[in-house]
Write an enzyme that holds these catalytic residues in place. Structure first.
Site, PDB file in Angstrom:
ATOM      1  N   CYS A  27       0.865  -1.175   0.000  1.00  0.00           N
ATOM      2  CA  CYS A  27       0.000   0.000   0.000  1.00  0.00           C
ATOM      3  C   CYS A  27       0.901   1.224   0.000  1.00  0.00           C
ATOM      4  O   CYS A  27       1.987   1.195  -0.572  1.00  0.00           O
ATOM      5  CB  CYS A  27      -0.953  -0.025   1.181  1.00  0.00           C
ATOM      6  N   HIS A 549      -4.165   9.028   4.655  1.00  0.00           N
ATOM      7  CA  HIS A 549      -4.554   7.622   4.483  1.00  0.00           C
ATOM      8  C   HIS A 549      -6.033   7.486   4.822  1.00  0.00           C
ATOM      9  O   HIS A 549      -6.425   7.545   5.987  1.00  0.00           O
ATOM     10  CB  HIS A 549      -3.711   6.738   5.404  1.00  0.00           C
TER      11      HIS A 549
END
Length: 634
Positions: A27, A549
């Site tokens: 990620c 995020h």
């Protein structure tokens, strides 16, 4: 000085080597390893690797390396490729857990049954048209033409074991003609005749169970599951020059008798058990079971669990000729989706949502609900409530009327003939009435309770429709970052994640978002934006590196609920729209939407003057001050 390549090599070594990696992805800051044996990973050694910020153990082994995660990923993939010969003997497999086993079983079910649904659905509708023609007096069941035409759909169900054999063999990589040849015995007329003759038949003195295997799905699946390892073993031990005939010969010798005496009867019993379970649930709870299933179908479908109903429903239709449960509940749900969407189209003043709702409502009316489900109702709770109300009331009527479905196809106006029952003309009438009840209830409820001001879709569209999708950020001092999303600012240690909550990546704050529009918290260059679009990094003009995020573990959603409006490498200004997130879809998928905003290069910058409490996007939330400046203020 340790290079990225050296660090990647050390990481690869300490996770147990390339042969211990079942899957690898990344990620925005973490390398995510699915390991064959989690115990082989040396956590202490991994933490000691230069560049590794932290390690998190769980279903995945996550190694946090920060903004250079893409470089680490590329180097590890190169090293894995360079050692591919060491793994050439086969693909690494993870240790079996209940969670992994469940995922593997669901994947197998989908791969086996989904490809054969068109054939079954087409045959069922074809059969219903013939029944309708007979009911209207256009054809007589004794006519040769009717009998020939009836043989077309009947053949599909008769040879259903072969269709299942094909898809199962394809999924497992088994020799398909060989699998069809072995399972074909079960529906071979000569073999069936021997089983049904007076006194039955025996093989070497052992009586063979007399079972009619036409329309069965589980005996062929069990047979192919046995054939899979037998063929592999036979191929491995057989010399190359004789494999062409010897491997199939061994498979026939080993698999066929086991199929005849064990797997065939076992599969037949399993199918009967699942069919009986569906009928028992319906027989015990009656219309309540149908109403409850119809009401929760939006949530079941949203996570893909409706696929679990496919095998028992196919078995029920094949063995009983009708399904009184899942397909009936689906009729109520499908039509309720239509009613709710069309009411939204009338009430909303947003042209984009109105167009989506009209097309989705029409599609759902004809049995295709995905556009309505994902485009309208799941994103708007008032529309979803109307769907639940319509599904529940429609399911109650259909259940009380004991409606049954006679074809395996998504119920709707286009497939309403699936409810034609030659012995009970009222079955079709009740199906139509139940569908109208579901439509009317959902339509009226949605019409009454809908509010544009409470629409998640409109909030996202409005954010996107602004001046280039941007917001007017309030004037702030140098180094002050603004909130990338509206919501409630909370301390970072309130985040339920050891990496963010423990400050491993760096200091900052977190925001519980109230809207899905995410803006740039400062001016600079987009230094990272992954294909999953759940997070982005910006390197500010003063050198500060910021990570935003959206949600926790949302990388697993593969970008589905996110829309990016910039690309990596783009220049962005503070307050510019960067991405949009469908918060309701994230919630429904079971993920937390809390959004950390973190300074990644904490060795050079300190977070000071952090805000907490409610905040609008564009409002200052904290200051990123250089170490020298921060220390100078003390």
């Amino acid at each position: 000085m340790t290079t990225t390549k050296d660090a990647a090599g050390a990481i690869l070594e300490h996770v147990g080597g390339p042969e211990n990696i079942a899957a690898l992805q990344h990620c925005s800051t973490r390398l995510r390893f699915n390991l064959v044996d989690d115990a082989r990973a040396d956590e202490a050694a991994l933490k000691a690797v230069p560049g590794v910020i932290g390690v998190v153990r769980g279903p995945q082994t996550q190694i946090i390396v920060g903004s250079k995660v893409g470089d680490y990923f590329a180097e590890i993939e190169k090293l894995r490729g360079g050692r591919a010969a060491a793994r050439a003997a086969g693909t690494p497999r993870q240790k079996l857990t209940w969670k992994r086993a469940g995922s593997a079983i669901m994947d197998f079910v989908v791969a086996v049954f989904t490809p054969i649904i068109p054939a079954i659905a087409g045959a069922g509708i074809f059969k219903s048209f013939l029944i309708l023609a007979s009911a209207l007096g256009w054809m007589q069941t004794t006519d040769p033409s009717y009998q020939v035409l009836s043989a077309i759909p009947d053949a599909v169900f008769f040879f259903l074991p072969l269709l299942v054999t094909y898809t199962a063999a394809k999924k497992l990589g088994v020799n398909i003609p060989l699998a069809l040849g072995i399972v074909g015995l079960l529906v071979f007329p000569t073999f069936s005749g021997l089983l049904t003759q007076e006194g039955g038949v025996a093989l070497f003195g052992l009586p063979i169970p007399a079972i009619a295997y036409n329309a069965q799905v589980f005996p062929p699946i069990l047979t192919v599951l046995l054939l899979w390892p037998v063929e592999k073993l036979a191929t491995k031990i057989t010399p190359g020059p004789i494999r062409t005939f010897f491997v199939p010969l061994l498979c026939f010798i080993v698999v066929s008798p086991i199929m005849i005496f064990a797997l065939g009867p076992l599969g037949y019993g399993l199918g009967s058990l699942l069919t009986g379970g569906m009928l028992w649930l319906y027989g015990t709870l009656g219309w309540v079971a149908i109403a409850l299933l119809a009401a929760v179908l939006p949530f079941i479908i949203s996570v893909g669990m409706h696929k679990a109903f496919i095998p028992p429903t196919i078995a029920t239709v094949a063995q009983q000729g009708r399904d009184p449960f899942y397909l009936v509940a689906s009729l109520a749900h499908n039509i309720a989706e239509s009613g709710s969407s069309l009411a939204v189209a009338i009430r909303t003043r947003n042209k984009t949502l109105r167009g989506t709702a009209i097309s989705s409502g029409i599609s759902a009316f004809f049995g295709i609900t995905e556009p309505a489900l994902y485009g309208v109702t799941l994103q708007n709770r008032r529309a979803l409530f109307a769907v639940i109300a319509g599904s529940l009331t429609g399911g109650v009527y259909l259940g009380i009327a004991a409606v049954g479905a006679f074809a395996l196809v998504s119920p709707g106006a286009a497939s309403i003939s699936m409810f034609i029952d030659v012995l009970n003309p009222w079955n079709l009438i009740h199906a139509v009435i139940g569908a109208l009840v579901a439509f009317a209830t959902a339509f009226v409820v949605s019409l009454v309770i809908w509010k544009d001001s409470d629409s998640g879709t409109i909030r996202a569209l409005d954010a996107q429709a602004g001046t280039a999708g941007d917001i007017a950020a309030e004037p702030v001092a140098d180094g002050r970052l603004v909130a990338p999303v509206a919501g409630e600012v909370v301390p970072l240690d309130r985040v339920d994640d050891p990496v963010f909550g423990g400050g491993i990546l760096g200091d900052g704050v977190a925001i519980r978002p109230s809207t899905g529009a995410v803006y740039a918290p400062l001016s600079g260059v987009v230094s990272s934006l992954l294909p999953s679009k759940h997070a982005f990094g910006i390197t500010g003009d003063d050198g500060v590196e910021i990570l935003v995020h959206v949600g926790l573990d949302t990388v697993k959603l593969d970008g589905a609920p996110f829309v990016a409006h910039v690309a990596q490498g783009d220049r962005v200004e503070r307050g510019q729209l960067v991405l949009e997130a469908d918060l309701e879809a994230i919630h429904l998928a079971g993920f937390d939407t809390i959004t950390p905003v973190v300074v990644l290069n904490g060795d050079a910058f300190d977070v000071v003057e952090a805000l907490t409490g409610p905040v609008e996007a564009g409002t200052g939330i904290f200051t990123a001050r250089t170490k020298e400046a921060a220390h100078g203020t003390v």
